[in-house]
Design an enzyme around this catalytic site. Structure first.
Site, short mmCIF file in Angstrom:
data_model
loop_
_atom_site.label_atom_id
_atom_site.label_comp_id
_atom_site.label_asym_id
_atom_site.label_seq_id
_atom_site.Cartn_x
_atom_site.Cartn_y
_atom_site.Cartn_z
N SER A 189 0.83 -1.21 0.00
CA SER A 189 0.00 0.00 0.00
C SER A 189 0.86 1.26 0.00
CB SER A 189 -0.94 0.00 1.21
OG SER A 189 -1.96 -0.97 1.05
N GLU A 247 -6.51 -2.80 -2.21
CA GLU A 247 -7.33 -3.72 -1.41
C GLU A 247 -8.82 -3.47 -1.67
OE1 GLU A 247 -6.17 -6.18 -0.04
OE2 GLU A 247 -4.24 -5.83 0.94
#
Length: 269
Positions: A42, A161
């Site tokens: 991320s 995600e």
């Protein structure tokens, strides 16, 4: 083409969230970046759109380096859907949320109305234009975020995600939409995920562990490497687990038709 060269980043100046990461993503390619929580995947997404600035290394878009001077240009090319879409809603209803991004790009009003109508229809959200974002399901919120990216005509779509907060039905819907982004709309797609069933549908997989890239290749090749998946706290997809069990069973391992069928199913996207 996106080129990442020797990228390093630390949140606290002590532990590196990323350590000398390099890779290339080609135009119109779908690449999944996978890894456990805290692996750095991320962080890569935030660096790619200039939310964070690297401590070391460079990111290039079509040969142009991402800097303070070019970040606005890059953000016109790149759209991101965050893990929790509530974090990116700014409008009091669906229509005005999509309009916000278009207004920032100075799109004329008539064209804006046409784009909102066109792309909310494409993601099956046109009937929800007057709905407040907080009244939508997780999958619907993701669809609104994707409609906004399509309306702004971004070349690159990053999904961080995107399925982690969805139920199985919502996950299936979003995976179908991601496939359409890649094939129907010809977008360059980057999925940041720990969902190996989603990663299996992509063209290429990059595996992250503790801030480092430890593997890269075709999904079917990466998923054969059980040691890498296990050391990264990643579960093998169900189809590959089934093949693995059958191949190591004294009786089932002699059934070539079964093994071939399981392997062919594993290779399906």
């Amino acid at each position: 083409m996106i080129e990442v060269k020797d990228l390093s980043f630390s949140y606290n100046q002590k532990e590196e969230a990323l350590n000398n990461v390099s890779f290339v993503i080609n135009d119109h390619e779908w690449v999944s970046i996978i890894g456990h929580n805290g692996s750095g995947k991320s962080t890569i997404a935030k660096l790619l759109i200039g939310i964070l600035a690297a401590n070391k290394g460079s990111i290039y878009y079509d040969g142009e380096e991402l800097t303070e001077d070019t970040v606005d240009m890059v953000r016109k090319k790149v759209g991101i859907v965050f893990q929790n879409p509530d974090n990116q809603f700014v409008g009091f209803n669906v229509k005005y949320d999509i309009a916000f991004g278009l207004e920032n790009h100075q799109v004329p009003r008539e064209e804006m109305i046409s784009l909102i109508d066109e792309y909310t229809k494409k993601v099956d959200m046109n009937e929800y234009l007057e709905r407040e974002p907080q009244t939508l399901s997780g999958g619907q919120k993701q669809r609104v975020a994707i409609a906004g990216i399509l309306a702004m005509n971004c070349d690159v779509v990053i999904l961080d995600e995107a399925t982690s907060m969805l139920d199985p039905e919502g996950t299936v819907e979003i995976i179908k939409l991601i496939k359409e982004l890649h094939t129907k709309y010809n977008k360059t797609v980057i999925t940041i995920t720990h969902d190996l069933n989603l990663a299996q549908a992509s063209n290429r997989v990059i595996v992250m562990r503790k801030g480092e890239k430890i593997a890269e290749g075709l999904p079917e090749d990466i998923f054969k490497q059980r040691d890498i998946l296990k050391s990264s706290n990643l579960d093998m997809p169900f189809s590959l687990r089934a093949f693995d069990i059958a191949a190591n069973d004294e009786v089932l391992s002699h059934d070539e038709r079964l093994l071939n069928a399981l392997w062919e199913y594993h290779l399906k996207k």
